[in-house]
Design a protein around this motif. Sequence first.
Motif, short mmCIF file in Angstrom:
data_model
loop_
_atom_site.label_atom_id
_atom_site.label_comp_id
_atom_site.label_asym_id
_atom_site.label_seq_id
_atom_site.Cartn_x
_atom_site.Cartn_y
_atom_site.Cartn_z
N VAL A 168 -28.53 79.22 -33.03
CA VAL A 168 -27.93 79.97 -34.15
C VAL A 168 -28.68 79.67 -35.44
O VAL A 168 -28.96 80.57 -36.24
CB VAL A 168 -26.43 79.62 -34.30
N ASN A 169 -29.04 78.41 -35.65
CA ASN A 169 -29.79 78.04 -36.86
C ASN A 169 -31.11 78.78 -36.95
O ASN A 169 -31.47 79.33 -38.00
CB ASN A 169 -30.06 76.53 -36.88
N MET A 170 -31.87 78.79 -35.85
CA MET A 170 -33.17 79.45 -35.87
C MET A 170 -33.03 80.96 -36.01
O MET A 170 -33.81 81.60 -36.73
CB MET A 170 -33.96 79.08 -34.62
N PHE A 171 -32.04 81.52 -35.33
CA PHE A 171 -31.80 82.96 -35.48
C PHE A 171 -31.46 83.31 -36.93
O PHE A 171 -31.93 84.33 -37.45
CB PHE A 171 -30.66 83.40 -34.55
N THR A 172 -30.69 82.47 -37.57
CA THR A 172 -30.34 82.69 -38.98
C THR A 172 -31.59 82.75 -39.84
O THR A 172 -31.76 83.66 -40.68
CB THR A 172 -29.42 81.55 -39.47
N LYS A 173 -32.49 81.81 -39.66
CA LYS A 173 -33.71 81.77 -40.47
C LYS A 173 -34.63 82.95 -40.17
O LYS A 173 -35.22 83.54 -41.09
CB LYS A 173 -34.43 80.43 -40.25
N CYS A 174 -34.74 83.30 -38.89
CA CYS A 174 -35.55 84.46 -38.52
C CYS A 174 -35.01 85.74 -39.14
O CYS A 174 -35.75 86.58 -39.65
CB CYS A 174 -35.62 84.61 -37.00
N ALA A 177 -35.69 86.14 -42.89
CA ALA A 177 -37.04 86.63 -43.16
C ALA A 177 -37.18 88.11 -42.81
O ALA A 177 -37.77 88.89 -43.56
CB ALA A 177 -38.05 85.80 -42.36
N GLU A 178 -36.62 88.48 -41.67
CA GLU A 178 -36.77 89.86 -41.19
C GLU A 178 -35.96 90.87 -41.99
O GLU A 178 -36.41 92.00 -42.23
CB GLU A 178 -36.36 89.93 -39.72
N LEU A 179 -34.77 90.46 -42.42
CA LEU A 179 -33.87 91.40 -43.10
C LEU A 179 -33.99 91.35 -44.62
O LEU A 179 -33.35 92.15 -45.31
CB LEU A 179 -32.43 91.13 -42.68
N GLY A 180 -34.79 90.43 -45.13
CA GLY A 180 -35.00 90.36 -46.57
C GLY A 180 -35.43 91.68 -47.19
O GLY A 180 -34.89 92.09 -48.22
N PRO A 181 -36.41 92.38 -46.59
CA PRO A 181 -36.83 93.67 -47.17
C PRO A 181 -35.70 94.71 -47.22
O PRO A 181 -35.76 95.65 -48.01
CB PRO A 181 -37.93 94.13 -46.21
N LYS A 182 -34.67 94.53 -46.39
CA LYS A 182 -33.50 95.42 -46.44
C LYS A 182 -32.46 94.91 -47.43
O LYS A 182 -31.39 95.50 -47.59
CB LYS A 182 -32.86 95.52 -45.04
N ARG A 183 -32.79 93.79 -48.08
CA ARG A 183 -31.91 93.13 -49.04
C ARG A 183 -30.60 92.67 -48.42
O ARG A 183 -29.54 92.71 -49.04
CB ARG A 183 -31.66 94.05 -50.26
N PHE A 246 -29.45 84.10 -54.66
CA PHE A 246 -30.82 83.64 -54.42
C PHE A 246 -30.92 82.81 -53.15
O PHE A 246 -31.97 82.27 -52.83
CB PHE A 246 -31.29 82.82 -55.63
N LEU A 247 -29.82 82.73 -52.40
CA LEU A 247 -29.81 81.94 -51.16
C LEU A 247 -29.90 82.84 -49.95
O LEU A 247 -29.06 83.71 -49.74
CB LEU A 247 -28.53 81.10 -51.05
N THR A 248 -30.94 82.63 -49.17
CA THR A 248 -31.02 83.26 -47.85
C THR A 248 -31.87 82.38 -46.95
O THR A 248 -32.79 81.70 -47.42
CB THR A 248 -31.58 84.69 -47.93
N GLY A 249 -31.55 82.37 -45.67
CA GLY A 249 -32.23 81.49 -44.74
C GLY A 249 -31.82 80.04 -44.88
O GLY A 249 -32.46 79.15 -44.31
#
Length: 266
Positions: A168-174, A177-183, A246-249
């Motif tokens: 779950v931790n690694m999926f969260t970080k992935c 990164a992946e969904l950042g461009p979708k905000r 400002f928090l993600t990942g």
Amino acid sequence: MSIKYDFTGKVALITGSSSGIGAATAQLFAKSGANVVVTGRNADSVAKVAKQCTDVSPKQLPALEVVGDLTNDEDCNRLIETTVQTFGKIDILVNSAGSGFYFNIDATDFMEKFSLALKTNLNSLVYMTHKCVPHLAKTRGNIINISSVSSKKSSSGESPYCVSKAAVNMFTKCMAAELGPKRIRVNAILSGVVDTNFNTVFEISKELIDEINKSIGQKYPVGRVGQPEDIANTVAYLASDTAAGFLTGSLVVADGGDIAANVSYD
């Protein structure tokens, strides 16, 4: 002074919200003005928490009740579709559903239990994220996953649970990164021991569970184990674009000092 959040106009879907951390989270969102979705496998428990959410809602907004099993993809689809049909959108997804799995590697049914642990604690979370992304992209929403300190601490007999939460931790970080461009922001909370009915997985009495929690709490730097509201408050913080925009990942540790103090549950 207590911190107050304003989620007026937001739609929060909280899995595993018929009890424990999920229920406390649903109630806090409702109290903060959000439309909430309460879901779980037990209809009576879902109805009870939904009423509590409506009662604390400033405008008495009725909580949406959806009974289902998140290890079933059809139930997941129905949960999401019903939410969107009712409220028109999804702003916040809290993946709180999960269960404990503690078995030694030489158990005759180990592989069956290991597969069930992944299906319950990881696969359902991944599937809900997969299906909610199109809706969260429209609202620039966010996802909070409930993980555990067990994702960082190895322990004999706990590999199914520890591995599922580490994933779950690694999926969260992935996903961050992946969904950042979708905000879409994606974070996880690493919870310590919390006083919920989660521990009934051990099939021991409530009295013994209370004794165990008291013993563990005495080892925690804060002097107690967590309450569901402790984690709910952390969820609300992460869900707030004003407070945590400002928090993600991030893997936010809310454990009473469990990891820092190297607490042993033996």
